[in-house]
Motif scaffolding. Structure first.
Motif, PDB file in Angstrom:
ATOM      1  N   LYS A 260       0.830  -1.209   0.000  1.00 35.38           N
ATOM      2  CA  LYS A 260       0.000   0.000   0.000  1.00 35.38           C
ATOM      3  C   LYS A 260       0.861   1.255   0.000  1.00 35.38           C
ATOM      4  CE  LYS A 260      -4.015  -2.036   2.316  1.00 35.38           C
ATOM      5  NZ  LYS A 260      -4.926  -1.966   3.493  1.00 35.38           N
ATOM      6  N   GLN A 261       1.939   1.190   0.803  1.00 35.71           N
ATOM      7  CA  GLN A 261       2.841   2.355   0.857  1.00 35.71           C
ATOM      8  C   GLN A 261       3.481   2.586  -0.515  1.00 35.71           C
ATOM      9  OE1 GLN A 261       5.691   2.240   4.051  1.00 35.71           O
ATOM     10  NE2 GLN A 261       7.101   3.629   2.990  1.00 35.71           N
ATOM     11  N   GLN A 262       3.809   1.521  -1.204  1.00 34.14           N
ATOM     12  CA  GLN A 262       4.421   1.665  -2.527  1.00 34.14           C
ATOM     13  C   GLN A 262       3.439   2.289  -3.520  1.00 34.14           C
ATOM     14  OE1 GLN A 262       5.254  -1.944  -4.648  1.00 34.14           O
ATOM     15  NE2 GLN A 262       7.105  -1.085  -5.623  1.00 34.14           N
ATOM     16  N   GLU A 263       2.176   1.892  -3.408  1.00 30.07           N
ATOM     17  CA  GLU A 263       1.178   2.481  -4.297  1.00 30.07           C
ATOM     18  C   GLU A 263       1.108   3.994  -4.079  1.00 30.07           C
ATOM     19  OE1 GLU A 263      -2.480   0.534  -3.562  1.00 30.07           O
ATOM     20  OE2 GLU A 263      -1.857  -1.400  -4.405  1.00 30.07           O
ATOM     21  N   GLY A 264       1.121   4.412  -2.813  1.00 30.47           N
ATOM     22  CA  GLY A 264       1.088   5.848  -2.525  1.00 30.47           C
ATOM     23  C   GLY A 264       2.316   6.557  -3.041  1.00 30.47           C
ATOM     24  N   GLU A 265       3.472   5.880  -2.877  1.00 34.67           N
ATOM     25  CA  GLU A 265       4.714   6.508  -3.347  1.00 34.67           C
ATOM     26  C   GLU A 265       4.770   6.572  -4.871  1.00 34.67           C
ATOM     27  OE1 GLU A 265       7.636   4.220  -1.394  1.00 34.67           O
ATOM     28  OE2 GLU A 265       7.436   5.284   0.527  1.00 34.67           O
ATOM     29  N   GLU A 266       4.193   5.595  -5.549  1.00 35.91           N
ATOM     30  CA  GLU A 266       4.129   5.635  -7.015  1.00 35.91           C
ATOM     31  C   GLU A 266       3.309   6.848  -7.470  1.00 35.91           C
ATOM     32  OE1 GLU A 266       5.447   4.041  -9.380  1.00 35.91           O
ATOM     33  OE2 GLU A 266       6.345   2.262  -8.465  1.00 35.91           O
ATOM     34  N   LYS A 267       2.197   7.048  -6.780  1.00 37.89           N
ATOM     35  CA  LYS A 267       1.366   8.206  -7.106  1.00 37.89           C
ATOM     36  C   LYS A 267       2.114   9.499  -6.812  1.00 37.89           C
ATOM     37  CE  LYS A 267      -3.014   5.851  -6.255  1.00 37.89           C
ATOM     38  NZ  LYS A 267      -4.242   5.816  -5.427  1.00 37.89           N
ATOM     39  N   GLY A 268       2.878   9.496  -5.684  1.00 38.29           N
ATOM     40  CA  GLY A 268       3.636  10.699  -5.347  1.00 38.29           C
ATOM     41  C   GLY A 268       4.705  10.999  -6.371  1.00 38.29           C
ATOM     42  N   VAL A 269       5.402   9.954  -6.847  1.00 44.47           N
ATOM     43  CA  VAL A 269       6.442  10.153  -7.864  1.00 44.47           C
ATOM     44  C   VAL A 269       5.807  10.666  -9.162  1.00 44.47           C
ATOM     45  CG1 VAL A 269       8.098   8.957  -9.351  1.00 44.47           C
ATOM     46  CG2 VAL A 269       8.039   8.475  -6.902  1.00 44.47           C
ATOM     47  N   GLN A 270       4.669  10.076  -9.524  1.00 39.08           N
ATOM     48  CA  GLN A 270       3.987  10.518 -10.735  1.00 39.08           C
ATOM     49  C   GLN A 270       3.564  11.984 -10.635  1.00 39.08           C
ATOM     50  OE1 GLN A 270       0.655   8.099 -11.754  1.00 39.08           O
ATOM     51  NE2 GLN A 270       0.179   9.239 -13.641  1.00 39.08           N
ATOM     52  N   ALA A 271       3.063  12.365  -9.441  1.00 36.34           N
ATOM     53  CA  ALA A 271       2.650  13.754  -9.241  1.00 36.34           C
ATOM     54  C   ALA A 271       3.855  14.685  -9.306  1.00 36.34           C
ATOM     55  CB  ALA A 271       1.944  13.892  -7.892  1.00 36.34           C
ATOM     56  N   ASP A 272       4.987  14.255  -8.706  1.00 35.59           N
ATOM     57  CA  ASP A 272       6.197  15.084  -8.730  1.00 35.59           C
ATOM     58  C   ASP A 272       6.735  15.221 -10.143  1.00 35.59           C
ATOM     59  OD1 ASP A 272       6.093  15.507  -6.022  1.00 35.59           O
ATOM     60  OD2 ASP A 272       7.481  13.880  -5.495  1.00 35.59           O
ATOM     61  N   GLU A 273       6.638  14.169 -10.952  1.00 36.46           N
ATOM     62  CA  GLU A 273       7.092  14.243 -12.348  1.00 36.46           C
ATOM     63  C   GLU A 273       6.235  15.234 -13.125  1.00 36.46           C
ATOM     64  OE1 GLU A 273       6.853  10.234 -13.640  1.00 36.46           O
ATOM     65  OE2 GLU A 273       8.880   9.695 -12.957  1.00 36.46           O
ATOM     66  N   GLU A 274       4.910  15.155 -12.907  1.00 35.61           N
ATOM     67  CA  GLU A 274       4.020  16.083 -13.618  1.00 35.61           C
ATOM     68  C   GLU A 274       4.298  17.518 -13.186  1.00 35.61           C
ATOM     69  OE1 GLU A 274       0.164  14.677 -12.668  1.00 35.61           O
ATOM     70  OE2 GLU A 274       0.230  12.966 -14.055  1.00 35.61           O
ATOM     71  N   GLU A 275       4.535  17.696 -11.897  1.00 34.10           N
ATOM     72  CA  GLU A 275       4.821  19.042 -11.386  1.00 34.10           C
ATOM     73  C   GLU A 275       6.122  19.576 -11.978  1.00 34.10           C
ATOM     74  OE1 GLU A 275       4.506  22.585  -9.232  1.00 34.10           O
ATOM     75  OE2 GLU A 275       3.053  21.060  -9.804  1.00 34.10           O
ATOM     76  N   LEU A 276       7.118  18.695 -12.093  1.00 35.18           N
ATOM     77  CA  LEU A 276       8.395  19.143 -12.662  1.00 35.18           C
ATOM     78  C   LEU A 276       8.232  19.528 -14.127  1.00 35.18           C
ATOM     79  CD1 LEU A 276      11.438  19.531 -12.370  1.00 35.18           C
ATOM     80  CD2 LEU A 276      11.746  17.108 -12.973  1.00 35.18           C
ATOM     81  N   ASP A 277       7.453  18.764 -14.878  1.00 34.18           N
ATOM     82  CA  ASP A 277       7.224  19.122 -16.272  1.00 34.18           C
ATOM     83  C   ASP A 277       6.542  20.483 -16.388  1.00 34.18           C
ATOM     84  OD1 ASP A 277       8.351  16.776 -17.128  1.00 34.18           O
ATOM     85  OD2 ASP A 277       6.434  15.693 -17.317  1.00 34.18           O
ATOM     86  N   ARG A 278       5.559  20.726 -15.552  1.00 36.86           N
ATOM     87  CA  ARG A 278       4.838  22.018 -15.595  1.00 36.86           C
ATOM     88  C   ARG A 278       5.765  23.176 -15.247  1.00 36.86           C
ATOM     89  NH1 ARG A 278       2.250  25.441 -12.324  1.00 36.86           N
ATOM     90  NH2 ARG A 278       2.943  24.291 -10.472  1.00 36.86           N
ATOM     91  N   VAL A 279       6.606  22.948 -14.203  1.00 39.99           N
ATOM     92  CA  VAL A 279       7.510  24.030 -13.772  1.00 39.99           C
ATOM     93  C   VAL A 279       8.546  24.314 -14.846  1.00 39.99           C
ATOM     94  CG1 VAL A 279       9.318  24.591 -12.093  1.00 39.99           C
ATOM     95  CG2 VAL A 279       7.162  23.636 -11.321  1.00 39.99           C
ATOM     96  N   VAL A 280       9.057  23.255 -15.494  1.00 35.94           N
ATOM     97  CA  VAL A 280      10.072  23.456 -16.528  1.00 35.94           C
ATOM     98  C   VAL A 280       9.478  24.250 -17.685  1.00 35.94           C
ATOM     99  CG1 VAL A 280      11.446  22.264 -18.287  1.00 35.94           C
ATOM    100  CG2 VAL A 280      11.435  21.441 -15.911  1.00 35.94           C
ATOM    101  N   LYS A 281       8.238  23.961 -18.058  1.00 33.89           N
ATOM    102  CA  LYS A 281       7.600  24.699 -19.139  1.00 33.89           C
ATOM    103  C   LYS A 281       7.423  26.172 -18.762  1.00 33.89           C
ATOM    104  CE  LYS A 281       5.039  20.781 -21.063  1.00 33.89           C
ATOM    105  NZ  LYS A 281       3.716  20.188 -21.333  1.00 33.89           N
ATOM    106  N   LEU A 282       6.995  26.423 -17.540  1.00 29.87           N
ATOM    107  CA  LEU A 282       6.821  27.808 -17.085  1.00 29.87           C
ATOM    108  C   LEU A 282       8.152  28.520 -17.014  1.00 29.87           C
ATOM    109  CD1 LEU A 282       4.143  27.326 -14.264  1.00 29.87           C
ATOM    110  CD2 LEU A 282       3.792  28.350 -16.534  1.00 29.87           C
ATOM    111  N   PHE A 283       9.206  27.805 -16.597  1.00 30.07           N
ATOM    112  CA  PHE A 283      10.532  28.419 -16.526  1.00 30.07           C
ATOM    113  C   PHE A 283      11.027  28.761 -17.917  1.00 30.07           C
ATOM    114  CE2 PHE A 283      15.153  27.914 -16.707  1.00 30.07           C
ATOM    115  CZ  PHE A 283      15.536  28.907 -15.814  1.00 30.07           C
ATOM    116  N   GLY A 284      10.699  27.914 -18.880  1.00 20.30           N
ATOM    117  CA  GLY A 284      11.124  28.173 -20.252  1.00 20.30           C
ATOM    118  C   GLY A 284      10.429  29.397 -20.834  1.00 20.30           C
TER     119      GLY A 284
END
Length: 419
Positions: free
Chosen positions: A258-282
């Motif tokens: 269960k903890q891994q499932e939550g962490e997978e979702k957290g990693v996915q959310a962090d990846e999406e957030e990083l993509d959004r921030v990189v686009k805004l920074f660009g």
């Protein structure tokens, strides 16, 4: 002498002594007026004087030696004549005995104080077709049947008289030893079978072909039953421990999954957030520190996910090891028990062969080492050799024939109508 109390004591003891003589005289031996001979042991005592008790064996010349009197010829006397002779020799003798306080007291012997009796008779001898021929202690009213019973019963093993033949007593001892070992292996096999079948008890009925007293069998059964309980208890404890380890691993694995499932979702959310921030920074909408923070957050969540995956792999391996240990313990237990069962079966087969060989040696005729009178194919012929005066006579006797001290009993087994 003037001590009336002492005189009363003598009288009571004398009466007791005469009663003992009367009881002895009531036996068939005394009713036949048995006469003493060399080898008999007599006892002469003075009533009330415990120190004046002398026991002597009649010597080959027919005499005994008594302190203060010397050599007395007693061979050929009956018990009553022995009593009379001792009274005659000892009457009016002055004896001394030491009192409890250390003083000495003179005693004048009167006939009523003298007690003379036979305390041990000459032995009898059994020879011929019995299991253990030899010398036996004589007992009043002893018969041929009783003498044969004490000699182990009828047997033809002795009559073969082959050089180097084993002694029947040794064969019987070995047979009983093998029987005990057989019973041990018999119940050990039953216990191992019960353990393999995961049972709590086993059949405790003794084998029908073994004759051992219950006092010898019960401890063997109890030991095997206790061994079964202990082995089953230890095995179940070990299995329960390993099963609990598997259950704990399953619980931890479920929680980490269960903890891994939550962490997978957290990693996915962090990846999406990083993509959004990189686009805004660009596009120049966000400063670079925000990009750095997003990247750091993604790195942390990815690290936690990796750690959880490693822990899940470790738990999975631990669970598999515990499960393998359960199977290995069960397999090893079965292998060990099967080896024990194989060895016990081999041993009990060897014991059965040895016992059968001994039984054949102990039962050379008609399948029985002991041939009771009146049964089977053989009949006992009994001859009693008895000394009468200076000569010996042979008496054809039955099993209920009354023996006398010094008799020699010859046993011969013959087929009915045979010589």
């Amino acid at each position: 002498m003037g001590d009336t109390k002492g005189v009363r004591t003598f009288s009571r003891i004398s009466i007791a002594g005469w009663m003992a003589i009367v009881l002895l005289a009531s036996s068939p031996c005394f009713a036949a007026q048995y006469r003493l001979a060399a080898g008999d042991t007599v006892e002469v005592s003075i009533g009330g004087a415990s120190e004046q008790r002398h026991r002597a064996q009649i010597q080959i010349d027919g005499t005994i030696a008594l302190p203060g009197i010397g050599t007395v010829e007693v061979a050929g006397l009956t018990t009553a004549e022995l009593q009379s002779r001792m009274e005659t020799l000892l009457q009016s003798k002055i004896l001394r005995q030491r009192l409890p306080d250390g003083r000495e007291q003179a005693i004048v012997v009167v006939p009523g104080d003298v007690i003379a009796s036979v305390v041990e008779y000459r032995p009898i001898y059994v020879t011929g077709d019995v299991l253990t021929p030899g010398q036996l202690a004589y007992r009043s009213s002893m018969t041929v049947r009783q003498a044969v019973a004490v000699s182990g019963g009828y047997s033809l093993l002795r009559s073969r008289n082959q050089p180097g033949a084993n002694d029947p007593a040794d064969l019987l001892r070995d047979y009983q030893s093998f029987s005990t070992e057989y019973v041990k292996e018999y119940f050990h096999i039953l216990r191992v079978d019960a353990e393999l079948a995961d049972k709590e008890t086993f059949d405790q009925t003794p084998p029908q072909d073994i004759s051992l007293p219950s006092s010898a069998i019960v401890p063997i059964v109890q030991a095997e039953a206790e061994s079964l309980k202990t082995a089953q208890r230890d095995y179940r404890k070990e299995r329960m421990f390993l099963e609990n380890a598997v259950k704990q691993a399953d619980g931890q694995f479920a929680a980490l999954s269960k903890q891994q499932e939550g962490e997978e979702k957290g990693v996915q959310a962090d990846e999406e957030e990083l993509d959004r921030v990189v686009k805004l920074f660009g596009s120049g909408s966000l400063p670079s520190p925000r990009v750095t923070e997003s990247r750091r957050a993604l790195l942390l969540s990815s690290t936690r996910r990796l750690q959880t995956m490693v822990e899940l792999m470790r738990l999975q391996r631990q669970r598999e090891d515990s499960a393998r240990q359960i199977d290995r313990a069960a397999s090893q237990r079965s292998i060990t028990l099967l080896h024990e069962l194989r060895d016990s079966n081999v041993h009990i087969t060897d014991l059965r062969i040895r016992m059968r060989s001994l039984a054949q040696k102990l039962q050379p005729v008609s399948g029985s080492a002991a041939v009771p009178a009146g049964t089977g194919d053989l009949k006992p012929q009994v001859t009693v050799v008895r000394k009468s005066g200076q000569s010996w006579e042979k008496i054809v006797a039955t099993e209920d024939f009354d023996l006398e001290p010094g008799d020699v009993i010859e046993i011969a087994l013959h087929a009915p109508g045979g010589s």
